[in-house]
Design a protein around this motif. Structure first.
Motif, PDB file in Angstrom:
ATOM      1  N   SER A 186       0.836  -1.210   0.000  1.00 29.39           N
ATOM      2  CA  SER A 186       0.000   0.000   0.000  1.00 29.39           C
ATOM      3  C   SER A 186       0.867   1.254   0.000  1.00 29.39           C
ATOM      4  N   LEU A 187       1.894   1.261   0.832  1.00 26.53           N
ATOM      5  CA  LEU A 187       2.810   2.402   0.900  1.00 26.53           C
ATOM      6  C   LEU A 187       3.388   2.712  -0.473  1.00 26.53           C
ATOM      7  N   PHE A 188       3.916   1.701  -1.137  1.00 24.89           N
ATOM      8  CA  PHE A 188       4.568   1.947  -2.423  1.00 24.89           C
ATOM      9  C   PHE A 188       3.561   2.229  -3.536  1.00 24.89           C
ATOM     10  N   ASN A 189       2.343   1.714  -3.439  1.00 23.16           N
ATOM     11  CA  ASN A 189       1.306   2.086  -4.409  1.00 23.16           C
ATOM     12  C   ASN A 189       0.981   3.569  -4.301  1.00 23.16           C
ATOM     13  N   ILE A 190       0.997   4.100  -3.086  1.00 23.67           N
ATOM     14  CA  ILE A 190       0.700   5.517  -2.873  1.00 23.67           C
ATOM     15  C   ILE A 190       1.839   6.399  -3.387  1.00 23.67           C
ATOM     16  N   ILE A 191       3.071   6.065  -3.056  1.00 23.39           N
ATOM     17  CA  ILE A 191       4.175   6.972  -3.396  1.00 23.39           C
ATOM     18  C   ILE A 191       4.706   6.809  -4.814  1.00 23.39           C
ATOM     19  N   GLN A 192       4.442   5.670  -5.467  1.00 20.54           N
ATOM     20  CA  GLN A 192       4.997   5.483  -6.812  1.00 20.54           C
ATOM     21  C   GLN A 192       4.433   6.480  -7.818  1.00 20.54           C
ATOM     22  N   ASN A 193       3.237   6.996  -7.568  1.00 22.84           N
ATOM     23  CA  ASN A 193       2.645   7.973  -8.488  1.00 22.84           C
ATOM     24  C   ASN A 193       3.061   9.402  -8.180  1.00 22.84           C
ATOM     25  N   LYS A 194       3.764   9.610  -7.082  1.00 21.70           N
ATOM     26  CA  LYS A 194       4.162  10.950  -6.670  1.00 21.70           C
ATOM     27  C   LYS A 194       5.648  11.235  -6.881  1.00 21.70           C
ATOM     28  N   PHE A 195       6.457  10.169  -6.985  1.00 20.06           N
ATOM     29  CA  PHE A 195       7.904  10.346  -7.009  1.00 20.06           C
ATOM     30  C   PHE A 195       8.555   9.517  -8.106  1.00 20.06           C
ATOM     31  N   ASP A 196       9.673  10.022  -8.619  1.00 23.46           N
ATOM     32  CA  ASP A 196      10.542   9.276  -9.524  1.00 23.46           C
ATOM     33  C   ASP A 196      11.606   8.630  -8.642  1.00 23.46           C
ATOM     34  N   PHE A 197      11.518   7.322  -8.479  1.00 20.24           N
ATOM     35  CA  PHE A 197      12.405   6.623  -7.550  1.00 20.24           C
ATOM     36  C   PHE A 197      13.883   6.820  -7.882  1.00 20.24           C
ATOM     37  N   SER A 198      14.214   6.938  -9.150  1.00 21.29           N
ATOM     38  CA  SER A 198      15.630   7.039  -9.532  1.00 21.29           C
ATOM     39  C   SER A 198      16.279   8.339  -9.051  1.00 21.29           C
ATOM     40  N   SER A 199      15.469   9.342  -8.715  1.00 17.97           N
ATOM     41  CA  SER A 199      16.045  10.615  -8.276  1.00 17.97           C
ATOM     42  C   SER A 199      15.792  10.899  -6.791  1.00 17.97           C
ATOM     43  N   LEU A 200      15.236   9.940  -6.082  1.00 13.12           N
ATOM     44  CA  LEU A 200      14.910  10.148  -4.671  1.00 13.12           C
ATOM     45  C   LEU A 200      16.114  10.036  -3.753  1.00 13.12           C
ATOM     46  N   LYS A 201      16.063  10.833  -2.700  1.00 12.44           N
ATOM     47  CA  LYS A 201      16.995  10.700  -1.583  1.00 12.44           C
ATOM     48  C   LYS A 201      16.138  10.300  -0.390  1.00 12.44           C
ATOM     49  N   VAL A 202      16.381   9.088   0.164  1.00  8.30           N
ATOM     50  CA  VAL A 202      15.516   8.488   1.183  1.00  8.30           C
ATOM     51  C   VAL A 202      16.264   8.305   2.497  1.00  8.30           C
ATOM     52  N   LEU A 203      15.589   8.651   3.587  1.00  8.53           N
ATOM     53  CA  LEU A 203      16.075   8.373   4.937  1.00  8.53           C
ATOM     54  C   LEU A 203      15.115   7.387   5.572  1.00  8.53           C
ATOM     55  N   ASP A 204      15.641   6.253   6.013  1.00  7.55           N
ATOM     56  CA  ASP A 204      14.860   5.212   6.673  1.00  7.55           C
ATOM     57  C   ASP A 204      15.306   5.176   8.131  1.00  7.55           C
ATOM     58  N   ILE A 205      14.475   5.775   9.002  1.00 10.86           N
ATOM     59  CA  ILE A 205      14.789   5.824  10.432  1.00 10.86           C
ATOM     60  C   ILE A 205      14.189   4.587  11.092  1.00 10.86           C
ATOM     61  N   PHE A 206      14.875   4.007  12.039  1.00 15.20           N
ATOM     62  CA  PHE A 206      14.458   2.751  12.678  1.00 15.20           C
ATOM     63  C   PHE A 206      14.420   1.655  11.606  1.00 15.20           C
TER      64      PHE A 206
END
Length: 181
Positions: A31-51
């Motif tokens: 569900s998370l990735f279905n929501i964000i895949q339409n908002k962002f270009d994954f190849s240009s993202l900078k991601v912080l994964d806390i915990f």
């Protein structure tokens, strides 16, 4: 855990039972990735994964083409597992063994997506502290999004200007745009 999509789709990742983690379920992750895949270009993202725990969310980002991922966890065994698994999978990411508050307070980087999945014993005040530090330090990029996974009995509706909360049984994903922090 399995990777749901991308170039590592269907790969099963088995974490040691000794890790003190509660990985995001496949249903919530999908569900998370279905929501964000339409908002962002994954190849240009900078991601912080806390915990980061097992790295479950980070590996999904990496499989979908994200090459700038930072995993934060205060448990050495978790960081070691993430590093080893990322190397085996050929996923590019960075790890830091550090407490989340220390990292957030010392950080000078900006991120497009910050994903936080704290322990479920967190109180509303603990979550609000994370949100407040991210807002004060301006850690999100202008179009960035903070996403927090939490128990469904916690709600930010009356605490933050704009939040999109999605419930999945006992879990909730809350999405915050930079402007709403």
């Amino acid at each position: 855990m399995r990777i749901i999509s991308g170039n590592k789709k269907s790969i099963i990742i088995t974490a040691p039972k000794s890790l003190p983690v509660r990985p995001t379920t496949d249903k919530v992750k999908e569900s998370l990735f279905n929501i964000i895949q339409n908002k962002f270009d994954f190849s240009s993202l900078k991601v912080l994964d806390i915990f980061s725990g097992t790295g479950n969310i980070s590996f999904e980002f990496g499989s979908r083409g994200c090459n700038d991922i930072l995993c934060i966890d205060n448990n050495f065994k978790c960081i070691r597992f993430i590093d080893r698994t990322a190397k085996e999978l050929g996923i590019k990411l960075r790890t830091k063994k550090i407490d989340y508050l220390t990292y957030l307070n010392l950080n000078n980087e900006k991120f497009d997506i910050i994903f936080a999945d704290p322990p479920y014993n967190f109180l509303l005040s603990d979550y609000l502290k994370i949100i407040d530090i991210i807002r004060q330090k301006q850690i999100l990029s202008p179009n960035g999004q903070l996403i927090i996974e939490h128990r469904s009995n916690i709600s930010f509706i009356d605490k933050v200007k704009e939040v999109d909360e999605r419930n999945y049984g006992s879990n909730t994903l809350s999405f915050f745009k930079k402007a709403s922090l």
